[in-house]
Design a protein around this motif. Structure first.
Motif, PDB file in Angstrom:
ATOM      1  N   ALA A 138     -11.275  25.324  76.690  1.00 28.07           N
ATOM      2  CA  ALA A 138      -9.986  25.230  77.392  1.00 28.07           C
ATOM      3  C   ALA A 138     -10.137  24.483  78.713  1.00 28.07           C
ATOM      4  O   ALA A 138      -9.279  23.670  79.076  1.00 28.07           O
ATOM      5  N   GLU A 139     -11.221  24.729  79.435  1.00 24.00           N
ATOM      6  CA  GLU A 139     -11.464  23.988  80.680  1.00 24.00           C
ATOM      7  C   GLU A 139     -11.688  22.511  80.391  1.00 24.00           C
ATOM      8  O   GLU A 139     -11.231  21.644  81.146  1.00 24.00           O
ATOM      9  N   LYS A 140     -12.379  22.221  79.287  1.00 22.42           N
ATOM     10  CA  LYS A 140     -12.647  20.823  78.924  1.00 22.42           C
ATOM     11  C   LYS A 140     -11.356  20.063  78.662  1.00 22.42           C
ATOM     12  O   LYS A 140     -11.233  18.891  79.039  1.00 22.42           O
ATOM     13  N   TYR A 141     -10.387  20.742  78.049  1.00 14.26           N
ATOM     14  CA  TYR A 141      -9.129  20.079  77.696  1.00 14.26           C
ATOM     15  C   TYR A 141      -8.004  20.388  78.689  1.00 14.26           C
ATOM     16  O   TYR A 141      -6.828  20.362  78.343  1.00 14.26           O
ATOM     17  N   LYS A 142      -8.394  20.705  79.947  1.00 16.52           N
ATOM     18  CA  LYS A 142      -7.479  20.751  81.103  1.00 16.52           C
ATOM     19  C   LYS A 142      -6.391  21.817  80.986  1.00 16.52           C
ATOM     20  O   LYS A 142      -5.246  21.599  81.373  1.00 16.52           O
ATOM     21  N   GLU A 143      -6.752  22.995  80.424  1.00 16.07           N
ATOM     22  CA  GLU A 143      -5.800  24.096  80.431  1.00 16.07           C
ATOM     23  C   GLU A 143      -5.775  24.745  81.820  1.00 16.07           C
ATOM     24  O   GLU A 143      -6.700  24.577  82.615  1.00 16.07           O
ATOM     25  N   LYS A 144      -4.723  25.486  82.112  1.00 14.95           N
ATOM     26  CA  LYS A 144      -4.577  26.096  83.438  1.00 14.95           C
ATOM     27  C   LYS A 144      -5.646  27.164  83.658  1.00 14.95           C
ATOM     28  O   LYS A 144      -6.129  27.781  82.706  1.00 14.95           O
ATOM     29  N   PRO A 145      -6.015  27.390  84.927  1.00 16.11           N
ATOM     30  CA  PRO A 145      -7.064  28.394  85.217  1.00 16.11           C
ATOM     31  C   PRO A 145      -6.728  29.782  84.696  1.00 16.11           C
ATOM     32  O   PRO A 145      -7.612  30.513  84.250  1.00 16.11           O
ATOM     33  N   GLU A 146      -5.429  30.181  84.730  1.00  7.69           N
ATOM     34  CA  GLU A 146      -5.053  31.500  84.224  1.00  7.69           C
ATOM     35  C   GLU A 146      -5.341  31.615  82.733  1.00  7.69           C
ATOM     36  O   GLU A 146      -5.825  32.648  82.254  1.00  7.69           O
ATOM     37  N   VAL A 147      -5.050  30.540  81.975  1.00  9.46           N
ATOM     38  CA  VAL A 147      -5.305  30.538  80.536  1.00  9.46           C
ATOM     39  C   VAL A 147      -6.802  30.612  80.266  1.00  9.46           C
ATOM     40  O   VAL A 147      -7.268  31.389  79.421  1.00  9.46           O
ATOM     41  N   CYS A 148      -7.587  29.810  80.995  1.00  6.79           N
ATOM     42  CA  CYS A 148      -9.040  29.799  80.806  1.00  6.79           C
ATOM     43  C   CYS A 148      -9.637  31.171  81.099  1.00  6.79           C
ATOM     44  O   CYS A 148     -10.497  31.660  80.355  1.00  6.79           O
ATOM     45  N   ASN A 149      -9.184  31.807  82.174  1.00  8.96           N
ATOM     46  CA  ASN A 149      -9.729  33.123  82.528  1.00  8.96           C
ATOM     47  C   ASN A 149      -9.344  34.175  81.496  1.00  8.96           C
ATOM     48  O   ASN A 149     -10.153  35.042  81.152  1.00  8.96           O
ATOM     49  N   ALA A 150      -8.111  34.103  80.991  1.00  8.36           N
ATOM     50  CA  ALA A 150      -7.676  35.067  79.976  1.00  8.36           C
ATOM     51  C   ALA A 150      -8.509  34.930  78.702  1.00  8.36           C
ATOM     52  O   ALA A 150      -8.861  35.924  78.070  1.00  8.36           O
ATOM     53  N   ILE A 151      -8.851  33.684  78.321  1.00 12.02           N
ATOM     54  CA  ILE A 151      -9.672  33.458  77.132  1.00 12.02           C
ATOM     55  C   ILE A 151     -11.074  34.014  77.354  1.00 12.02           C
ATOM     56  O   ILE A 151     -11.635  34.708  76.511  1.00 12.02           O
ATOM     57  N   GLY A 152     -11.663  33.709  78.514  1.00 11.52           N
ATOM     58  CA  GLY A 152     -13.039  34.106  78.764  1.00 11.52           C
ATOM     59  C   GLY A 152     -13.231  35.579  79.033  1.00 11.52           C
ATOM     60  O   GLY A 152     -14.327  36.110  78.837  1.00 11.52           O
TER      61      GLY A 152
END
Length: 514
Positions: free
Chosen positions: A384-398
């Motif tokens: 998600a970070e690689k494909y420029k998703e928002k930080p909130e989305v990346c944190n929720a995934i991780g």
């Protein structure tokens, strides 16, 4: 002739006399002129001499003045330096005097301190002797040694502290339950009621139906060349056995299994089955599946109202259709989590679109074929970070499996909705052997505690009932066992959803009427 000679002689004499006279005249004129020039030169020399002497005097006076200024400046500097040196000497002398005075005071204080130390040592010796006598008297009176008394006191304090801590923990938990249970139950129940999805159970085997068993021979081919070509092209094991009117396709990759199934369907329908045709059909089917995966991803994002997602993430979302987790279809699970998260976010007044986006992508780390040695949640966060998703989305995934610390309100919602989707009855299944082993490990873990008599794993392993002996365990210790056991299960075991630990302590009184 003589006259001519006389005339010539006379003329020569006249000329000579004239020359002599003129020479004399010229010599006198030159002498007068030389005297005049010499006089002028002397006069000018006197003037020049006077001027030079005057200039020399002025230069001397100027140099003398400069020298006097330089000397006076140096004298002033020397005087300042001497003053500073004198001041420093005076300061040093004062400090030296102060140092000598303090040294004398220190020496006096040291002597006094030595005297006090000697007195203290004598007093300490007396106190030690008195303390030892008192200890001996106490030991003789109590019939108990000092070490035994310390141990008894420590055990008493430890029991009291443990009892107070358990009571404090229980009060806090009860208070938290009273304040949070009502609203949490309302939100969760509403989310579950408003989200209804079908349950899809998949496995690693696909069955391809055939009209008659003659087709099996054509699929196998001469000396098995067709089946070998099909297995090499698809990477799927083709099992042609005695199963009537069926060919088994076995493989752990659902995409490749689907490619093999569709390819076999086209080959059987067409009737032309040979290695070259098999490779051609498999290549076309792969392109078809790839296009279908992209279409599924696009349709899913459109259905959920998610826009501006990177095309690689859209492709991975489509690929979820051919992935499963504990038998639960990954795409259906992600869509269910997205709907649950949107409902829960709306109830809490949060961004529903952001919650849907994070929920749809929360298991994206399970999709890549070349999986590195990373948990799927961390891998999904990196994608998600690689494909420029928002930080909130990346944190929720991780953070939905707590590998990463949560830093926003969307993250716990995704974690809760993932647990709701996976933990509801019938959503997931496990291999029977792994399921039985997990239940046995659960019971054995509880039996390892002292005082535990029996353990039962019920409700498909979602509840553990622990029966303890009433003569060995107190009520407070039973509460402590349930708390410790829950923490130990969290750290040592892997399980879907949550496990309820119930510790039962009962006292039975039995009598017989005769």
């Amino acid at each position: 002739m003589e006259l001519l000679i006389i005339i010539v002689v006379t003329a020569l004499v006249s000329i000579g006399l004239g020359i002599l006279a003129s020479t004399t005249f010229l010599r006198k004129a030159l002498e007068r002129k030389s005297l005049h020039i010499l006089k002028d030169a002397k006069s000018e020399a006197e003037v020049v001499k006077k001027e030079k002497i005057l200039q020399a005097k002025e230069k001397f006076l100027q140099l003398k003045s400069d020298h006097e200024k330089y000397v006076s400046g140096k004298n002033a500097e020397i005087a300042n330096s001497e003053n500073r040196i004198k001041q420093k000497e005076s300061t040093i002398n004062q400090k030296l005097e102060e140092f000598n005075r303090k040294q004398k005071e220190l020496s006096t204080f040291k002597d006094q301190l030595d005297q006090q130390i000697e007195i203290s040592k004598r007093k300490q010796a007396d106190l030690d002797k008195l303390y030892k006598q008192q200890l001996e008297q106490l030991e003789s009176m109590s019939e108990m040694s000092v070490e035994e008394a310390k141990s008894q006191l420590i055990e008493t304090l430890k029991d009291e502290a443990k009892s107070e801590a358990q009571s404090y923990i229980k009060d806090i938990m009860e208070e938290a339950k009273l304040s949070a249970n009502k609203e949490a139950r309302k939100i969760v129940v509403q989310s579950i009621q408003r989200t209804a999805t079908e349950v899809a159970i998949e496995n690693s085997v696909s069955v391809f139906p055939i009209e008659n068993d003659e087709i099996k021979g054509r699929v196998i081919g001469r000396e098995g060349r067709n089946i070998r070509a099909l297995e090499a092209a698809t990477g799927i094991e083709i099992i042609v056995d005695d199963t009537p009117e069926a060919i088994i396709l076995s493989g752990f990759d659902p995409v490749r299994r689907e490619i093999a199934r569709l390819s076999l369907h086209k080959l059987v329908s067409d009737g032309r089955i040979h290695p070259a045709r098999i490779e051609e059909v498999v290549a076309k089917t792969k392109k078809q599946i790839d296009q279908e995966i992209i279409e599924i991803g696009k349709r899913t994002t459109i259905d959920l109202g998610i826009h501006n997602m990177h095309h690689e993430l859209v492709r991975m979302v489509g690929k979820m259709k051919y992935r499963s987790s504990y038998g639960q279809n990954l795409l259906q699970h992600s869509k269910e989590v997205a709907n649950l998260a949107a409902t829960m976010a709306a109830e809490l007044g949060l961004n529903t679109k952001l919650a849907k986006r994070a929920a749809l992508l929360h298991d994206i780390g399970k999709v890549p074929d070349n999986e590195p040695d990373l948990p799927h949640a961390v891998l999904g966060m990196k994608l998600a970070e690689k494909y420029k998703e928002k930080p909130e989305v990346c944190n929720a995934i991780g953070s939905h499996h707590e590998e990463v610390e949560m830093d926003n309100l969307i993250s716990p919602i995704i974690q809760v909705c993932d647990a709701i989707s996976g933990a509801r009855p019938g959503a997931r299944r496990e291999v029977v052997e792994a399921y039985i082993k997990r239940l046995n490990d659960l019971e054995e873990l509880a039996l390892s505690y002292p005082g535990v008599v029996k353990t039962y794993a019920i409700q498909a392993g979602r509840e553990l009932r622990v029966i303890v002996g009433s003569d060995k365990i107190t009520d407070k210790e039973a509460e402590q066992i349930s708390y410790d056991l829950s923490k130990k299960i969290q750290t040592e075991m892997t399980y879907p959803g949550q496990i309820k630990i119930t510790v039962i302590r009962e006292t039975r009184a039995v009598a017989f009427a005769k």
